[in-house]
Design a protein around this motif. Structure first.
Motif, PDB file in Angstrom:
ATOM      1  N   GLU A 197       0.859  -1.183   0.000  1.00  0.00           N
ATOM      2  CA  GLU A 197       0.000   0.000   0.000  1.00  0.00           C
ATOM      3  C   GLU A 197       0.895   1.232   0.000  1.00  0.00           C
ATOM      4  N   TYR A 198       0.439   2.308  -0.648  1.00  0.00           N
ATOM      5  CA  TYR A 198       1.251   3.517  -0.694  1.00  0.00           C
ATOM      6  C   TYR A 198       0.364   4.716  -1.003  1.00  0.00           C
ATOM      7  N   GLU A 199       0.921   5.894  -0.754  1.00  0.00           N
ATOM      8  CA  GLU A 199       0.261   7.145  -1.151  1.00  0.00           C
ATOM      9  C   GLU A 199       1.131   7.825  -2.202  1.00  0.00           C
ATOM     10  N   TRP A 200       0.548   8.079  -3.356  1.00  0.00           N
ATOM     11  CA  TRP A 200       1.306   8.651  -4.465  1.00  0.00           C
ATOM     12  C   TRP A 200       1.413  10.160  -4.311  1.00  0.00           C
ATOM     13  N   GLY A 201       2.612  10.685  -4.470  1.00  0.00           N
ATOM     14  CA  GLY A 201       2.837  12.116  -4.297  1.00  0.00           C
ATOM     15  C   GLY A 201       3.084  12.870  -5.576  1.00  0.00           C
ATOM     16  N   GLY A 202       2.882  12.229  -6.714  1.00  0.00           N
ATOM     17  CA  GLY A 202       3.127  12.895  -7.987  1.00  0.00           C
ATOM     18  C   GLY A 202       4.363  12.342  -8.661  1.00  0.00           C
ATOM     19  N   ASP A 203       4.445  12.518  -9.986  1.00  0.00           N
ATOM     20  CA  ASP A 203       5.511  11.884 -10.757  1.00  0.00           C
ATOM     21  C   ASP A 203       6.890  12.422 -10.410  1.00  0.00           C
ATOM     22  N   SER A 204       6.967  13.669  -9.962  1.00  0.00           N
ATOM     23  CA  SER A 204       8.275  14.218  -9.610  1.00  0.00           C
ATOM     24  C   SER A 204       8.725  13.790  -8.221  1.00  0.00           C
ATOM     25  N   VAL A 205       7.773  13.333  -7.398  1.00  0.00           N
ATOM     26  CA  VAL A 205       8.074  12.957  -6.016  1.00  0.00           C
ATOM     27  C   VAL A 205       8.073  11.452  -5.827  1.00  0.00           C
ATOM     28  N   GLY A 206       7.165  10.763  -6.520  1.00  0.00           N
ATOM     29  CA  GLY A 206       6.983   9.342  -6.288  1.00  0.00           C
ATOM     30  C   GLY A 206       6.079   9.122  -5.090  1.00  0.00           C
TER      31      GLY A 206
END
Length: 414
Positions: free
Chosen positions: A149-158
């Motif tokens: 499980e994860y929370e996505w922070g955007g393509d520049s952050v991952g």
């Protein structure tokens, strides 16, 4: 010769396992305990199957009253069991539940094989109930969904954070194969992997799975000696996925062998749906051909992100002794070959390499990058130039064929 003890939870006899065990170097165990759960797996039914669904079609046979005692007895009477293989190990009432995992306590397997077959998820969370923990050295998991499980922070952050997906007691596993996984099937034991030496990730979202695995196991930069990646992607990788892969290659300290079979996502669309003025795709999965059965009915994709197979010659670590690369023959690789040729001329490029496999024979999935006859001749000439340079290297580099993609799921000896 290996012995196999096969058990089924119902009165239906176990069926033979349809694959070889995925133990490094094609080794065979002394004694394999094989649990075939296919008799209690949920049945599927194609929408194309004619006629009404028969009464009782989805009913499952009853579980044997002696199912769990039979597992305990098998372990008690066979102290040499060194491999556990569970087929159709999907979560739920038909998969291995907590009692099943507890019944498996007491043996000492060094290899674990979990195969969900055509089912989407694989139940391996129950490993936490095995006491004492198994002394596993290798793990093979075939399924789509995992326990990540994860929370996505955007393509520049991952990802902002990701949850461990395996118990901490298995952080010492040396070889991991993840097959057909999506983004929640990644290897991240609590506390991080301590001694992961060989990692194979194939099919579906293999680059995302690899990116998560290397991101949350920082010690792999010092421990991983073999990496195998590739297959048919079901989604276009994100920039973050590709950059994580390249950062791993740039910073790896111990990597000796790499096998890459990389390509673009394949998009399916009947010719009748292709319209330059209409970007709407056909969403009917029933019309999707299987395995290029009818390539004349398929449209090729266009590329919106840098393909994962570009720029690799600039990031491969000098520690490599064996390099295998398979990619598509298209305009992008035609241009990227200049980097392979430029680097091959450098004495400090892969100075320890003694084996090379390099082929551009995968199908091109980018309609804007197809080669015409003249470009194909130019590609062939560049490949010849590259191999001519390699042939003059000292010490000599042995040129071999890449392993077939179907064989990549079987990890080589470290």
């Amino acid at each position: 010769m290996s012995r196999i003890l096969s058990l089924s939870p119902t009165a239906i006899l176990p069926k033979p396992y349809p694959y070889r065990l995925h133990i490094p170097g094609h080794r065979v165990p002394k004694h394999e305990l094989y649990l075939d759960l296919s008799s209690v797996a949920p049945k599927g039914r194609s929408s194309r199957t004619p006629g009404p669904i028969p009464d009782g079609y989805y009913d499952l046979p009853p579980t044997r009253a002696d199912w769990l005692p039979s597992i305990r007895e098998a372990i008690a009477n066979n102290k040499d069991i060194d491999a556990i293989n569970i087929y159709c190990c999907t979560p739920g009432e038909w998969g291995p539940e907590e009692d099943t995992w507890k019944a498996l306590s007491g043996c000492q397997p060094t290899h674990l094989e979990l195969n969900a077959s055509v089912l989407e998820e694989c139940e391996y969370e129950g490993l936490q109930h095995v006491e004492p923990a198994w002394p596993l050295k290798s793990v093979y998991v075939q399924c789509c969904g995992g326990y990540g499980e994860y929370e996505w922070g955007g393509d520049s952050v991952g990802p902002k954070w990701a949850k461990p997906s395996f118990p901490a007691c298995y952080a010492g596993v040396e070889t991991v194969v993840l097959h057909y996984g999506l983004d929640q099937l990644y290897f991240y034991p609590e506390g991080g992997a301590r001694n992961l030496r060989s990692l194979t990730i194939l099919e579906n979202e293999y680059l995302t799975t690899f990116a998560f695995t290397v991101r949350y196991n920082p010690r792999v930069l010092q421990t991983l000696r073999s990496v195998t990646l590739g297959g048919r992607p079901v989604a276009e990788p994100r920039d973050w996925d590709i950059e994580q892969m390249k950062d791993f290659f740039r910073n790896s300290k111990a990597l000796e062998r790499v096998e890459l079979a990389l390509n673009d996502q394949e998009t399916w669309m009947p010719d009748s749906e292709i319209d330059d003025d209409d970007d709407e795709e056909d969403d009917d999965d029933d019309d999707r051909p299987a395995d290029n059965e009818h390539p004349e009915d398929c449209a090729q994709a266009t590329c919106s992100a840098p393909p994962p197979y570009l720029g690799l010659s600039d990031v491969l670590p000098s520690s490599l002794t064996s390099v295998s690369f398979r990619g598509p023959a298209n305009e992008l690789m035609l241009k990227d070959l200049d980097s392979w040729i430029r680097n091959a001329k450098r004495a400090d490029w892969l100075p320890n390499m003694h084996t090379l496999a390099f082929q551009l024979d995968s199908p091109n999935h980018l309609v804007t990058a197809a080669l015409d006859a003249a470009a194909q001749r130019e590609l062939d000439a560049k490949i010849k130039e590259f191999f001519d340079i390699i042939s003059k290297r000292a010490p000599a580099v042995r040129v071999v064929e890449p392993r077939p993609v179907k064989e990549l799921e079987y990890p080589l000896e470290i």
